[in-house]
Design a protein around this motif. Structure first.
Motif, PDB file in Angstrom:
ATOM      1  N   GLU A   1      11.886 -39.740  37.877  1.00  0.00           N
ATOM      2  CA  GLU A   1      11.140 -40.834  37.198  1.00  0.00           C
ATOM      3  C   GLU A   1      10.117 -40.147  36.336  1.00  0.00           C
ATOM      4  OE1 GLU A   1      12.226 -44.011  37.632  1.00  0.00           O
ATOM      5  OE2 GLU A   1      13.015 -43.799  39.290  1.00  0.00           O
ATOM      6  N   ALA A   2       9.805 -40.966  35.065  1.00  0.00           N
ATOM      7  CA  ALA A   2       8.970 -40.214  34.343  1.00  0.00           C
ATOM      8  C   ALA A   2       7.930 -41.460  33.486  1.00  0.00           C
ATOM      9  CB  ALA A   2       9.610 -39.455  33.188  1.00  0.00           C
ATOM     10  N   ILE A   3       7.004 -40.886  33.116  1.00  0.00           N
ATOM     11  CA  ILE A   3       6.048 -41.539  32.332  1.00  0.00           C
ATOM     12  C   ILE A   3       5.823 -40.711  30.850  1.00  0.00           C
ATOM     13  CG2 ILE A   3       3.491 -42.396  32.122  1.00  0.00           C
ATOM     14  CD1 ILE A   3       3.562 -42.171  35.319  1.00  0.00           C
ATOM     15  N   PHE A   4       5.930 -41.315  29.836  1.00  0.00           N
ATOM     16  CA  PHE A   4       5.867 -41.027  28.605  1.00  0.00           C
ATOM     17  C   PHE A   4       4.440 -41.509  27.813  1.00  0.00           C
ATOM     18  CE2 PHE A   4      10.378 -40.736  29.328  1.00  0.00           C
ATOM     19  CZ  PHE A   4      10.664 -39.539  29.124  1.00  0.00           C
ATOM     20  N   VAL A   5       3.850 -40.331  27.069  1.00  0.00           N
ATOM     21  CA  VAL A   5       2.846 -41.214  26.082  1.00  0.00           C
ATOM     22  C   VAL A   5       3.061 -40.588  24.951  1.00  0.00           C
ATOM     23  CG1 VAL A   5       0.290 -40.938  25.717  1.00  0.00           C
ATOM     24  CG2 VAL A   5       1.034 -40.870  28.089  1.00  0.00           C
TER      25      VAL A   5
ATOM     26  N   VAL B   1      19.097 -35.927  30.166  1.00  0.00           N
ATOM     27  CA  VAL B   1      18.697 -35.006  31.035  1.00  0.00           C
ATOM     28  C   VAL B   1      17.887 -35.732  32.059  1.00  0.00           C
ATOM     29  CG1 VAL B   1      17.077 -32.945  31.172  1.00  0.00           C
ATOM     30  CG2 VAL B   1      18.557 -33.332  29.276  1.00  0.00           C
ATOM     31  N   LEU B   2      16.968 -36.624  31.690  1.00  0.00           N
ATOM     32  CA  LEU B   2      16.147 -37.442  32.878  1.00  0.00           C
ATOM     33  C   LEU B   2      17.043 -38.064  33.584  1.00  0.00           C
ATOM     34  CD1 LEU B   2      13.615 -38.223  33.552  1.00  0.00           C
ATOM     35  CD2 LEU B   2      13.205 -39.957  32.253  1.00  0.00           C
ATOM     36  N   LYS B   3      18.114 -38.781  33.356  1.00  0.00           N
ATOM     37  CA  LYS B   3      19.034 -39.723  34.215  1.00  0.00           C
ATOM     38  C   LYS B   3      19.677 -38.888  34.853  1.00  0.00           C
ATOM     39  CE  LYS B   3      21.357 -43.923  33.132  1.00  0.00           C
ATOM     40  NZ  LYS B   3      21.852 -44.568  32.216  1.00  0.00           N
ATOM     41  N   ALA B   4      20.272 -37.675  34.611  1.00  0.00           N
ATOM     42  CA  ALA B   4      21.084 -36.810  35.390  1.00  0.00           C
ATOM     43  C   ALA B   4      20.305 -36.214  36.539  1.00  0.00           C
ATOM     44  CB  ALA B   4      21.585 -35.536  34.466  1.00  0.00           C
TER      45      ALA B   4
ATOM     46  N   THR C   1       7.182 -45.987  31.020  1.00  0.00           N
ATOM     47  CA  THR C   1       7.485 -45.638  32.157  1.00  0.00           C
ATOM     48  C   THR C   1       9.036 -46.029  32.586  1.00  0.00           C
ATOM     49  OG1 THR C   1       6.758 -47.598  33.472  1.00  0.00           O
ATOM     50  CG2 THR C   1       5.250 -45.827  33.069  1.00  0.00           C
ATOM     51  N   THR C   2       9.763 -45.123  33.398  1.00  0.00           N
ATOM     52  CA  THR C   2      11.145 -45.431  33.818  1.00  0.00           C
ATOM     53  C   THR C   2      10.882 -46.635  34.926  1.00  0.00           C
ATOM     54  OG1 THR C   2      10.994 -43.512  35.503  1.00  0.00           O
ATOM     55  CG2 THR C   2      11.971 -43.529  33.357  1.00  0.00           C
ATOM     56  N   LYS C   3      12.001 -47.546  35.163  1.00  0.00           N
ATOM     57  CA  LYS C   3      11.984 -48.703  35.837  1.00  0.00           C
ATOM     58  C   LYS C   3      11.814 -48.345  37.156  1.00  0.00           C
ATOM     59  CE  LYS C   3      15.728 -51.593  33.950  1.00  0.00           C
ATOM     60  NZ  LYS C   3      16.558 -50.494  33.423  1.00  0.00           N
ATOM     61  N   GLY C   4      11.934 -47.151  37.964  1.00  0.00           N
ATOM     62  CA  GLY C   4      11.564 -46.984  39.239  1.00  0.00           C
ATOM     63  C   GLY C   4      10.047 -46.746  39.612  1.00  0.00           C
ATOM     64  N   LEU C   5       9.320 -46.614  38.490  1.00  0.00           N
ATOM     65  CA  LEU C   5       7.933 -46.493  38.817  1.00  0.00           C
ATOM     66  C   LEU C   5       7.137 -47.932  38.424  1.00  0.00           C
ATOM     67  CD1 LEU C   5       7.048 -42.814  37.051  1.00  0.00           C
ATOM     68  CD2 LEU C   5       6.950 -43.650  39.359  1.00  0.00           C
TER      69      LEU C   5
END
Ligand code: AMP
Ligand code: MG
Length: 311
Positions: free
Chosen positions: A288-292, A281-284, A300-304
């Motif tokens: 970008e995302a940050i998960f705790v 879902v995130l990829k589509a 964090t995703t690569k782009g961040l």
């Protein structure tokens, strides 16, 4: 332009605290216009306000179709698409469950298994019937109800950005209950730095900072609305599959993207799905995302990697 050369409005709407700050002290009228836009959206979308479009749709559930504004049709269409792409993790028909749990409203009330099963039977986004030619919306079963709490702030933030940029504003920061949008650069021509709430600490304690230009940052977390009973935290993001607060191994999800309404829907969906299940879902989405995680680990995703600094 100097940092002090701004005007700001703080106000309550959409069940939360908001502020809009623009770096153009001559644009009072435009600022007022942006605030009224949020108020109008609030009046249209609140499930609590008698007579709002959403309130009327909910009251007519299982009875008849309700004529609504084009704006509601537009938002329900976005919600529908997102429900489909998230496999139902995001579902605006979640309101019967929201009311049953009453997180932040009923103290530390724990519903029974039967009550949860009964409410769960009503959660089904495909039962929202949109009639485009007639501009009506119909909920198929008595007792069904829509709750736009998972996307209304994002939608309103997008609208504030539109009003401000159309009015020529080149530097601004919008924060609608944690849905942040920045416009342009700061007056000193540096990037905006937006604090990411640490879900384990009191509001205003940051995990780190994200540096951005013309982006939205949205966070969903266990610390926004919750109660604790027998050592267990019950929070406001509900998993339509279990009928209970989502337990996906996360304390919070932050999404950095372009559209705040999409980022808002995404944070809610990703929180329900968790990091692994939410990957596609995130990829589509391209965001970008940050998960705790529950253990307090930050991913964090690569782009961040370049834009996110831990505190
Ligand atoms: P957010 O803070 O954006 O994650 O939205 C949480 C709010 O969305 C809750 O307070 C509910 O009003 C609503 N909500 C809770 N669970 C869901 C869900 N699974 N799908 C859509 N909306 C939800
Ligand atoms: Mg959301």
């Amino acid at each position: 332009m100097k940092e002090s050369n701004y005007i700001e409005r703080e106000f309550e709407a959409l069940g939360t605290y908001n502020y809009i700050r623009i770096y153009d002290s001559e644009s009072e009228d435009l600022l007022e216009q942006a605030v009224s836009r949020v108020m109008d959206i609030n009046n249209l979308m609140s499930a609590f306000r008698p007579g709002s479009d959403i309130d009327r749709i909910n009251h007519n559930a299982g009875i008849k179709a309700t004529p609504v504004s084009e704006e509601i049709i537009h938002l329900l269409t976005i919600a529908r698409r997102f429900s489909e792409s998230s496999g139902g993790a995001f579902d605006i028909t979640v309101r019967p469950l929201v009311q049953l749990w009453g997180i932040g409203k009923k103290g530390d009330y724990l519903p029974t298994r039967e009550e949860i099963e009964e409410a769960k039977r009503l959660i089904h986004y495909e039962d929202v019937i949109i009639d485009y030619p007639n501009s009506t919306v119909y909920l198929q079963k008595v007792g069904q109800a829509i709750d736009l709490g998972g996307i209304a702030k994002g939608y309103a933030a997008d609208e504030v950005r539109r009003v401000l940029t159309e009015g020529g504003i080149q530097s601004a920061i919008i924060n609608l209950g944690g849905n942040v949008i920045t416009i342009g650069l700061r007056p000193d021509k540096t990037l905006w730095r937006v604090g990411i709430q640490n879900p384990k600490e009191v509001t205003g304690t940051y995990l780190g900072m994200v540096s951005i230009e013309n982006k939205t940052i949205v966070t969903s977390g266990v610390n926004e609305r919750y109660f604790i009973k027998d050592g267990i935290r019950y929070h406001h993001i509900l998993d339509p599959r279990t009928g209970a607060p989502a337990r996906s191994g996360l304390l919070s999800v932050t999404v950095v993207g372009e559209s705040s309404v999409i980022a808002d829907a995404l944070t809610t969906a990703l929180f329900v799905l968790g990091m692994e299940q939410g990957k596609d879902v995130l990829k589509a989405s391209g965001a970008e995302a940050i998960f705790v995680t529950d253990a307090g680990k930050v991913f964090t995703t690569k782009g961040l990697r370049e834009n996110f600094n831990l505190a």
